[in-house]
Design an enzyme around this catalytic site. Structure first.
Site, PDB file in Angstrom:
ATOM      1  N   LYS A  78       0.858  -1.188   0.000  1.00  0.00           N
ATOM      2  CA  LYS A  78       0.000   0.000   0.000  1.00  0.00           C
ATOM      3  C   LYS A  78       0.889   1.231   0.000  1.00  0.00           C
ATOM      4  CE  LYS A  78      -4.484   1.026   0.631  1.00  0.00           C
ATOM      5  NZ  LYS A  78      -5.670   0.338   0.146  1.00  0.00           N
ATOM      6  N   VAL A 182     -19.358   2.317  -4.209  1.00  0.00           N
ATOM      7  CA  VAL A 182     -19.701   0.932  -3.855  1.00  0.00           C
ATOM      8  C   VAL A 182     -21.126   0.853  -3.291  1.00  0.00           C
ATOM      9  CG1 VAL A 182     -19.110  -1.027  -2.373  1.00  0.00           C
ATOM     10  CG2 VAL A 182     -17.288   0.324  -3.422  1.00  0.00           C
TER      11      VAL A 182
HETATM   12  P1  NAD Z   1     -16.860   6.799  -2.151  1.00  0.00           P
HETATM   13  O1  NAD Z   1     -16.091   7.981  -1.686  1.00  0.00           O
HETATM   14  O2  NAD Z   1     -17.345   6.754  -3.569  1.00  0.00           O
HETATM   15  O3  NAD Z   1     -18.159   6.597  -1.221  1.00  0.00           O
HETATM   16  C1  NAD Z   1     -18.128   6.749   0.155  1.00  0.00           C
HETATM   17  C2  NAD Z   1     -19.435   7.443   0.553  1.00  0.00           C
HETATM   18  O4  NAD Z   1     -19.502   7.500   1.975  1.00  0.00           O
HETATM   19  C3  NAD Z   1     -19.516   8.879   0.040  1.00  0.00           C
HETATM   20  O5  NAD Z   1     -20.748   9.086  -0.643  1.00  0.00           O
HETATM   21  C4  NAD Z   1     -19.453   9.711   1.330  1.00  0.00           C
HETATM   22  O6  NAD Z   1     -20.183  10.917   1.264  1.00  0.00           O
HETATM   23  C5  NAD Z   1     -20.047   8.745   2.329  1.00  0.00           C
HETATM   24  N1  NAD Z   1     -19.761   9.077   3.727  1.00  0.00           N
HETATM   25  C6  NAD Z   1     -18.639   9.635   4.232  1.00  0.00           C
HETATM   26  N2  NAD Z   1     -18.783   9.825   5.548  1.00  0.00           N
HETATM   27  C7  NAD Z   1     -20.010   9.373   5.873  1.00  0.00           C
HETATM   28  C8  NAD Z   1     -20.727   9.283   7.092  1.00  0.00           C
HETATM   29  N3  NAD Z   1     -20.244   9.737   8.243  1.00  0.00           N
HETATM   30  N4  NAD Z   1     -21.967   8.735   7.065  1.00  0.00           N
HETATM   31  C9  NAD Z   1     -22.504   8.284   5.903  1.00  0.00           C
HETATM   32  N5  NAD Z   1     -21.861   8.351   4.726  1.00  0.00           N
HETATM   33  C10 NAD Z   1     -20.635   8.887   4.721  1.00  0.00           C
HETATM   34  O7  NAD Z   1     -15.956   5.533  -1.803  1.00  0.00           O
HETATM   35  P2  NAD Z   1     -16.125   4.026  -2.313  1.00  0.00           P
HETATM   36  O8  NAD Z   1     -15.133   3.760  -3.365  1.00  0.00           O
HETATM   37  O9  NAD Z   1     -17.563   3.736  -2.546  1.00  0.00           O
HETATM   38  O10 NAD Z   1     -15.630   3.241  -1.024  1.00  0.00           O
HETATM   39  C11 NAD Z   1     -16.479   3.049   0.093  1.00  0.00           C
HETATM   40  C12 NAD Z   1     -15.798   2.117   1.088  1.00  0.00           C
HETATM   41  O11 NAD Z   1     -15.522   0.873   0.448  1.00  0.00           O
HETATM   42  C13 NAD Z   1     -14.455   2.617   1.619  1.00  0.00           C
HETATM   43  O12 NAD Z   1     -14.303   2.170   2.950  1.00  0.00           O
HETATM   44  C14 NAD Z   1     -13.446   1.913   0.730  1.00  0.00           C
HETATM   45  O13 NAD Z   1     -12.187   1.777   1.358  1.00  0.00           O
HETATM   46  C15 NAD Z   1     -14.137   0.575   0.545  1.00  0.00           C
HETATM   47  N6  NAD Z   1     -13.728  -0.175  -0.657  1.00  0.00           N
HETATM   48  C16 NAD Z   1     -13.928   0.348  -1.897  1.00  0.00           C
HETATM   49  C17 NAD Z   1     -13.574  -0.397  -3.019  1.00  0.00           C
HETATM   50  C18 NAD Z   1     -13.819   0.122  -4.412  1.00  0.00           C
HETATM   51  O14 NAD Z   1     -13.756  -0.662  -5.368  1.00  0.00           O
HETATM   52  N7  NAD Z   1     -14.118   1.404  -4.570  1.00  0.00           N
HETATM   53  C19 NAD Z   1     -13.009  -1.669  -2.880  1.00  0.00           C
HETATM   54  C20 NAD Z   1     -12.832  -2.190  -1.606  1.00  0.00           C
HETATM   55  C21 NAD Z   1     -13.195  -1.427  -0.496  1.00  0.00           C
END
Ligand code: NAD
Length: 347
Positions: A78, A182
């Protein structure tokens, strides 16, 4: 660093400083036993360098486990960049970062993570071939989120099967925290399966969009833990399962895409005692890294991704069954399988 409680016999932790661009980055390689390490780059405004090192150590170990569970030929690594992703991004910074990645000669492959988008990785990719999650090029795999969400949805079905005796989500109520990439795609799969959704986010635009597409009910961010639901699906922040939130949850299943959902691994046992079946985060959310691995292989194949995703969901089923049979927390069982796979490759 060797005294840091998150140090876990990491193979290498590399520090980069580029005075001209202001880049300060760490690339941590936890293990290359299963293949070259891979894992996204996070840009974060850390309060101090110890927090930055700790994050790099913890996240790279997590990638080793995630990649091992996803059965992809990669170890865990990472990168973390110290800075504010809203104000500190420049082309020079990502070019310097690309050169840092390149200096490791393929021991580490980078991609997107929190604070980093495809445009940033594409700049870095001008300096190194060890960058994936690109939108152009022969094997480009683009945004991994739709594949992550597909895995999360299938994982929710598998967890429901064990908790409720059926994987039919029709009529089940799912509380979804975070409807970004996601969470948004996952919500759409859930709605198509007939689930009733209660969603929350701090982004009003994203909320309105997903509510319109799925007919979901919206609640305030802090209310999501109190919803009368069958399933809680965290898709935003880490460390959201703690003593306080666990007391408030009324669900029988926790299954979502967010990384590091348990505030500490020991929470897994408290979740189990509360009668909740928890799908370990790094198992259920491995779809994205599978998609990235397909790109790294040099020839992206949707069939390969689908087959790996199916195997991953079978592995999730094994973890849940083992945990239920032995009366142990699911995260402990998953860690054990991941460690065994890495140890076998090392041997
Ligand atoms: P993203 O930034 O597109 O979505 C995250 C969402 O969470 C945003 O809409 C944000 O406004 C919201 N958020 C932030 N704080 C919040 C709170 N206090 N209450 C409610 N909502 C809140 O990110 P993503 O790519 O969808 O990733 C989401 C999670 O999944 C992260 O933890 C990331 O590490 C994990 N993840 C993502 C992937 C991927 O393919 N994108 C893969 C594995 C893990």
């Amino acid at each position: 660093m060797f005294d840091n409680s998150s140090f876990d016999n990491h193979e290498g932790v590399h520090f980069f400083n580029d005075e001209k661009s202001g880049l300060r980055a760490i690339i941590a390689i936890h293990s290359t036993a299963l293949g070259p390490s891979s894992g996204g780059t996070r840009m974060w405004d850390y309060p101090d360098s110890v927090s930055m090192i700790t994050d790099a150590l913890r996240l790279s170990q997590g990638m080793s486990y995630k990649n091992a569970m996803a059965s992809i030929p990669h170890g865990g690594g990472k990168a973390v960049i110290w800075g504010n992703s809203k104000t500190d991004k420049t082309e020079a910074l990502f070019r310097a970062f690309g050169r840092a990645v390149d200096s490791l000669q393929g021991q580490y492959w980078t991609a997107e993570d929190v604070g980093i988008d495809t445009a940033d990785i594409e700049i870095a990719a001008q300096e190194t071939k060890f960058a994936a999650g690109l939108t152009t090029g022969a094997a480009a795999s683009g945004d991994p989120s739709p594949v992550t969400a597909r895995g999360v949805f299938k994982g929710i079905q598998q967890t429901a099967l064990r908790a409720f005796g059926s994987d039919d989500l029709n009529g089940k109520t799912v509380a979804v925290q975070g409807v970004g990439s996601v969470g948004g795609y996952t919500s759409q799969y859930l709605a198509e399966a007939g689930a009733n959704l209660v969603i929350t986010d701090i982004d009003q635009e994203a909320l309105a969009d997903i509510a319109k597409r799925t007919g979901a009910k919206i609640v305030a961010p802090d209310e999501i833990y109190d919803v009368e639901a069958d399933i809680f699906s965290p898709n935003a922040l880490g460390a959201i399962i703690n003593e306080d939130t666990l007391k408030r949850l009324k669900v029988k299943v926790i299954a979502g895409g967010a990384n590091n959902q348990l505030v500490v691994p020991a929470m897994g046992e408290f979740v189990r005692r509360a009668g909740i079946l928890y799908a370990p985060d790094y198992v259920i959310n491995g779809g994205g890294i599978i998609n990235v691995a397909a790109e790294i292989s040099g020839s992206y194949s949707r069939a390969w991704v689908d087959q790996k995703l199916d195997t991953l969901i079978e592995t999730l089923g094994t973890v849940l069954d083992d945990a239920l049979e032995s009366g142990r927390p699911t995260n402990e069982v998953a860690d054990e399988i991941a460690r065994a796979r890495i140890a076998a490759a090392k041997a």
